[in-house]
Design a protein around this motif. Structure first.
Motif, short mmCIF file in Angstrom:
data_model
loop_
_atom_site.label_atom_id
_atom_site.label_comp_id
_atom_site.label_asym_id
_atom_site.label_seq_id
_atom_site.Cartn_x
_atom_site.Cartn_y
_atom_site.Cartn_z
N GLY A 67 0.82 -1.19 0.00
CA GLY A 67 0.00 0.00 0.00
C GLY A 67 0.85 1.24 0.00
N ASP A 68 0.24 2.29 -0.46
CA ASP A 68 0.91 3.58 -0.60
C ASP A 68 -0.20 4.62 -0.59
N GLY A 69 0.14 5.82 -0.22
CA GLY A 69 -0.85 6.89 -0.23
C GLY A 69 -1.11 7.46 -1.62
N ARG A 70 -0.31 7.06 -2.60
CA ARG A 70 -0.44 7.61 -3.95
C ARG A 70 -1.31 6.70 -4.82
N ALA A 71 -2.47 7.22 -5.20
CA ALA A 71 -3.40 6.45 -6.04
C ALA A 71 -2.79 6.17 -7.42
N THR A 72 -1.89 7.03 -7.86
CA THR A 72 -1.26 6.83 -9.17
C THR A 72 -0.32 5.64 -9.17
N HIS A 73 0.16 5.22 -8.00
CA HIS A 73 1.11 4.12 -7.91
C HIS A 73 0.48 2.82 -7.40
N SER A 74 -0.45 2.93 -6.48
CA SER A 74 -1.06 1.74 -5.86
C SER A 74 -2.16 1.19 -6.76
N LYS A 75 -1.75 0.51 -7.80
CA LYS A 75 -2.69 -0.06 -8.76
C LYS A 75 -2.39 -1.54 -8.93
N GLU A 76 -3.43 -2.35 -8.93
CA GLU A 76 -3.27 -3.79 -9.08
C GLU A 76 -2.56 -4.16 -10.37
N LYS A 77 -2.80 -3.41 -11.44
CA LYS A 77 -2.16 -3.76 -12.71
C LYS A 77 -0.64 -3.55 -12.66
N LYS A 83 -1.17 -10.05 -3.46
CA LYS A 83 -2.48 -10.52 -3.00
C LYS A 83 -3.43 -9.32 -2.86
N LYS A 84 -2.87 -8.22 -2.35
CA LYS A 84 -3.68 -7.04 -2.12
C LYS A 84 -2.85 -5.78 -2.38
N VAL A 85 -3.43 -4.83 -3.11
CA VAL A 85 -2.81 -3.54 -3.38
C VAL A 85 -3.83 -2.47 -3.00
N ILE A 86 -3.45 -1.58 -2.09
CA ILE A 86 -4.41 -0.57 -1.66
C ILE A 86 -3.79 0.82 -1.60
N VAL A 87 -4.65 1.79 -1.77
CA VAL A 87 -4.27 3.18 -1.53
C VAL A 87 -4.66 3.42 -0.08
N ALA A 88 -3.67 3.73 0.74
CA ALA A 88 -3.97 3.81 2.17
C ALA A 88 -2.96 4.66 2.92
N LYS A 89 -3.44 5.24 4.00
CA LYS A 89 -2.56 5.87 4.97
C LYS A 89 -1.99 4.74 5.81
N PRO A 90 -0.92 5.00 6.57
CA PRO A 90 -0.29 3.92 7.35
C PRO A 90 -1.24 3.10 8.22
N ASN A 111 8.79 8.33 1.29
CA ASN A 111 8.13 9.43 1.97
C ASN A 111 8.46 9.26 3.45
N TYR A 112 9.33 10.11 3.94
CA TYR A 112 9.85 9.96 5.30
C TYR A 112 8.74 9.88 6.35
N LYS A 113 7.76 10.79 6.28
CA LYS A 113 6.70 10.82 7.30
C LYS A 113 5.85 9.55 7.25
N TYR A 114 5.56 9.05 6.07
CA TYR A 114 4.79 7.81 5.94
C TYR A 114 5.57 6.65 6.56
#
Length: 188
Positions: A67-77, A83-90, A111-114
């Motif tokens: 998972g990652d906070g970036r919707a542009t990167h967290s894509k199943e394709k 098994k699982k790919v999600i757009v998410a905060k920690p 992303n240091y803060k993440y």
């Protein structure tokens, strides 16, 4: 029953056993095989450098959640082996998996803060391995920031943190770094 006690022994010792049992005047040889559940790899990050890590982990039969906070990167394709790919905060990413002693985590969001928030959350779990991508100075800064928040790390917690992540095999490409991470996790 005798089978139940053997089953408990297999689960407790995590080893397979062969025993002879007698039931109703018949003798049986019984194999009880311990099959460990798959390793669970939690990856915080969905950049291009995560793709070879997800592929290698899948080749080993590990279950990959990332998972990652970036919707542009967290894509199943982009991660067909996960098994699982999600757009998410920690916190959301952590809530999307069951963390146990067979869970290994790698922080590689860039992303240091993440990554810092993920580290803080993972330290409260029994995750066996927390790998932090980046130089040793980044990890030291993370420890300093946690200390400023009043979080004192125990020796046990420090023993689960690996940074810079991966075995030192001189890797520079994403694939070589992925190999070093997988090798270190296997060693642990």
């Amino acid at each position: 029953s005798i089978l139940h006690s053997y089953l408990n022994q297999v689960v407790r010792t995590k080893t397979s056993i062969i025993n002879t049992i007698i039931l109703e005047n018949n003798t049986y040889e019984v194999l009880m095989e311990y099959v460990a559940p798959p390793v669970s790899l939690l990856i915080a990050g969905a950049g291009n450098d995560v793709q070879p890590l997800a592929k290698m982990a899948d080749l080993l039969g590990w279950e990959v959640t990332l998972g990652d906070g970036r919707a542009t990167h967290s894509k199943e394709k982009r991660f067909p082996n996960a098994k699982k790919v999600i757009v998410a905060k920690p916190q959301q990413l952590l809530e999307s998996v069951v963390i146990d002693a067979r869970t290994f985590a790698v922080l590689m969001t860039h992303n240091y803060k993440y990554d810092l928030e993920m580290l803080e959350l993972l330290l409260k779990t029994n995750c066996s391995y927390i790998g932090v991508l980046g130089p040793k100075t980044k990890l030291e800064r993370m420890f300093d920031d946690l200390a400023q928040q009043g979080i004192t790390l125990t020796d046990e917690q420090l023993g689960r943190i690996y940074g810079p992540v991966g075995l030192d095999i001189g890797g520079e490409t994403s694939e070589e770094i992925a190999l070093s991470i997988v090798a270190e996790i296997k060693a642990v």
